[in-house]
Design a protein around this motif. Structure first.
Motif, short mmCIF file in Angstrom:
data_model
loop_
_atom_site.label_atom_id
_atom_site.label_comp_id
_atom_site.label_asym_id
_atom_site.label_seq_id
_atom_site.Cartn_x
_atom_site.Cartn_y
_atom_site.Cartn_z
N ARG A 1 -12.16 -41.38 27.82
CA ARG A 1 -11.53 -42.42 28.62
C ARG A 1 -11.58 -43.73 27.87
NH1 ARG A 1 -14.47 -42.60 34.13
NH2 ARG A 1 -13.11 -44.41 34.46
N ASP A 2 -10.59 -44.56 28.13
CA ASP A 2 -10.54 -45.91 27.58
C ASP A 2 -10.50 -46.84 28.77
OD1 ASP A 2 -9.86 -48.38 26.49
OD2 ASP A 2 -8.61 -47.49 24.93
N ASN A 3 -11.63 -47.41 29.11
CA ASN A 3 -11.71 -48.24 30.31
C ASN A 3 -10.97 -49.57 30.14
OD1 ASN A 3 -13.09 -46.37 31.84
ND2 ASN A 3 -15.10 -47.21 31.39
N ALA A 4 -10.74 -49.98 28.93
CA ALA A 4 -9.97 -51.21 28.71
C ALA A 4 -8.49 -50.98 29.01
CB ALA A 4 -10.15 -51.68 27.28
N LYS A 5 -8.03 -49.74 28.81
CA LYS A 5 -6.62 -49.42 29.03
C LYS A 5 -6.39 -48.68 30.34
CE LYS A 5 -5.48 -49.15 24.10
NZ LYS A 5 -4.94 -48.29 23.01
N ASN A 6 -7.46 -48.34 31.06
CA ASN A 6 -7.33 -47.58 32.32
C ASN A 6 -6.67 -46.23 32.09
OD1 ASN A 6 -8.48 -49.77 33.52
ND2 ASN A 6 -6.74 -50.28 34.82
N VAL A 7 -7.09 -45.54 31.06
CA VAL A 7 -6.51 -44.25 30.71
C VAL A 7 -7.61 -43.23 30.45
CG1 VAL A 7 -5.01 -42.99 29.12
CG2 VAL A 7 -4.50 -45.37 29.68
N VAL A 8 -7.38 -42.02 30.93
CA VAL A 8 -8.24 -40.89 30.60
C VAL A 8 -7.40 -39.88 29.84
CG1 VAL A 8 -7.87 -39.74 32.82
CG2 VAL A 8 -9.90 -39.22 31.48
N TYR A 9 -8.01 -39.26 28.85
CA TYR A 9 -7.29 -38.34 27.97
C TYR A 9 -7.89 -36.93 28.06
CZ TYR A 9 -5.99 -42.80 25.83
OH TYR A 9 -5.54 -44.07 25.62
N LEU A 10 -7.07 -35.96 27.74
CA LEU A 10 -7.54 -34.60 27.56
C LEU A 10 -6.87 -34.06 26.30
CD1 LEU A 10 -9.31 -32.33 28.79
CD2 LEU A 10 -7.19 -31.39 29.75
N GLN A 11 -7.67 -33.94 25.26
CA GLN A 11 -7.16 -33.38 24.01
C GLN A 11 -7.45 -31.89 24.02
OE1 GLN A 11 -9.45 -36.42 21.69
NE2 GLN A 11 -7.56 -36.55 20.55
N MET A 12 -6.38 -31.12 23.80
CA MET A 12 -6.48 -29.66 23.88
C MET A 12 -6.11 -29.06 22.53
SD MET A 12 -4.71 -29.13 27.62
CE MET A 12 -3.10 -29.70 27.05
N ALA A 13 -6.99 -28.25 22.03
CA ALA A 13 -6.76 -27.59 20.74
C ALA A 13 -6.95 -26.09 20.90
CB ALA A 13 -7.71 -28.15 19.69
N SER A 14 -6.49 -25.35 19.91
CA SER A 14 -6.61 -23.88 19.92
C SER A 14 -6.13 -23.31 21.25
CB SER A 14 -8.06 -23.46 19.65
OG SER A 14 -8.51 -23.97 18.42
N LEU A 15 -4.99 -23.76 21.65
CA LEU A 15 -4.49 -23.38 22.98
C LEU A 15 -4.16 -21.89 23.04
CD1 LEU A 15 -2.39 -26.55 23.67
CD2 LEU A 15 -4.13 -25.63 25.20
N LYS A 16 -4.38 -21.34 24.22
CA LYS A 16 -4.15 -19.92 24.48
C LYS A 16 -3.13 -19.78 25.61
CE LYS A 16 -9.06 -19.07 23.57
NZ LYS A 16 -10.32 -18.51 24.14
N PRO A 17 -2.44 -18.65 25.66
CA PRO A 17 -1.49 -18.45 26.76
C PRO A 17 -2.14 -18.63 28.13
CG PRO A 17 -1.11 -16.83 25.07
CD PRO A 17 -2.36 -17.57 24.66
N GLU A 18 -3.40 -18.28 28.26
CA GLU A 18 -4.08 -18.42 29.55
C GLU A 18 -4.38 -19.87 29.92
OE1 GLU A 18 -4.95 -16.42 27.00
OE2 GLU A 18 -7.14 -16.29 26.80
N ASP A 19 -4.10 -20.80 29.02
CA ASP A 19 -4.22 -22.23 29.35
C ASP A 19 -2.96 -22.75 30.05
OD1 ASP A 19 -5.83 -22.68 26.19
OD2 ASP A 19 -6.80 -22.65 28.16
N THR A 20 -1.95 -21.91 30.14
CA THR A 20 -0.71 -22.31 30.81
C THR A 20 -0.98 -22.63 32.27
OG1 THR A 20 0.69 -21.02 29.32
CG2 THR A 20 1.58 -21.52 31.51
N ALA A 21 -0.60 -23.82 32.69
CA ALA A 21 -0.88 -24.28 34.05
C ALA A 21 -0.27 -25.67 34.24
CB ALA A 21 -2.38 -24.35 34.30
N VAL A 22 -0.27 -26.12 35.47
CA VAL A 22 -0.02 -27.53 35.76
C VAL A 22 -1.37 -28.23 35.71
CG1 VAL A 22 0.82 -29.22 37.41
CG2 VAL A 22 1.98 -27.01 37.18
N TYR A 23 -1.45 -29.29 34.93
CA TYR A 23 -2.69 -30.03 34.75
C TYR A 23 -2.64 -31.32 35.56
CZ TYR A 23 -4.29 -26.90 31.10
OH TYR A 23 -4.73 -25.80 30.41
N TYR A 24 -3.72 -31.57 36.30
CA TYR A 24 -3.82 -32.73 37.17
C TYR A 24 -5.01 -33.58 36.77
CZ TYR A 24 -0.94 -29.90 40.32
OH TYR A 24 0.06 -29.13 40.87
#
Length: 127
Positions: A72-95
């Motif tokens: 998270r970057d509290n100065a920018k009011n943003v939270v991040y999710l970096q995803m690597a080595s993605l798999k087909p089972e990671d397919t989804a709607v992310y909230y």
């Protein structure tokens, strides 16, 4: 009114990477824990990753540990999710979601601990 807006989803091949962002507005962002959840077709929404209000503490679902990174970057009011080595089972709607109570140092794992949710962003991983 609190608003959470996710971005960064898309289609990627297995083994690839994507980075999601969640921009927050409407309250003091840096007082609240944040989380990422996902929901695949026909499945319940599940916890993916969480970060404490300070950013010091993070936690991950076993299924993504070592592949995903929340920050998270509290100065920018943003939270991040970096995803690597993605798999087909990671397919989804992310909230992304914002915690109910301020200054909670532990990770919020349950949906009931969050009272604001984004609209979701689709992540599709092809095999």
């Amino acid at each position: 009114q609190v608003q959470l807006v996710e971005s960064g989803g898309g289609l990627v091949q297995a083994g690839g990477s994507l980075s999601l962002s969640c921009a927050a507005s409407g309250r003091t962002f840096n007082r609240y824990g944040m989380g990422w959840f996902r929901q695949a077709p026909g499945k319940e929404r599940e916890f993916v990753a969480g970060v404490s209000w300070s950013g010091v503490t993070t936690a991950y679902a076993d299924s993504v540990k070592g592949r995903f990174t929340i920050s998270r970057d509290n100065a920018k009011n943003v939270v991040y999710l970096q995803m690597a080595s993605l798999k087909p089972e990671d397919t989804a709607v992310y909230y992304c979601a914002a915690g109910r109570r301020a200054y909670v140092s532990t990770i919020l794992y349950g949906e009931g601990e969050y009272n604001y949710w984004g609209q979701g962003t689709q992540v599709t991983v092809s095999s």
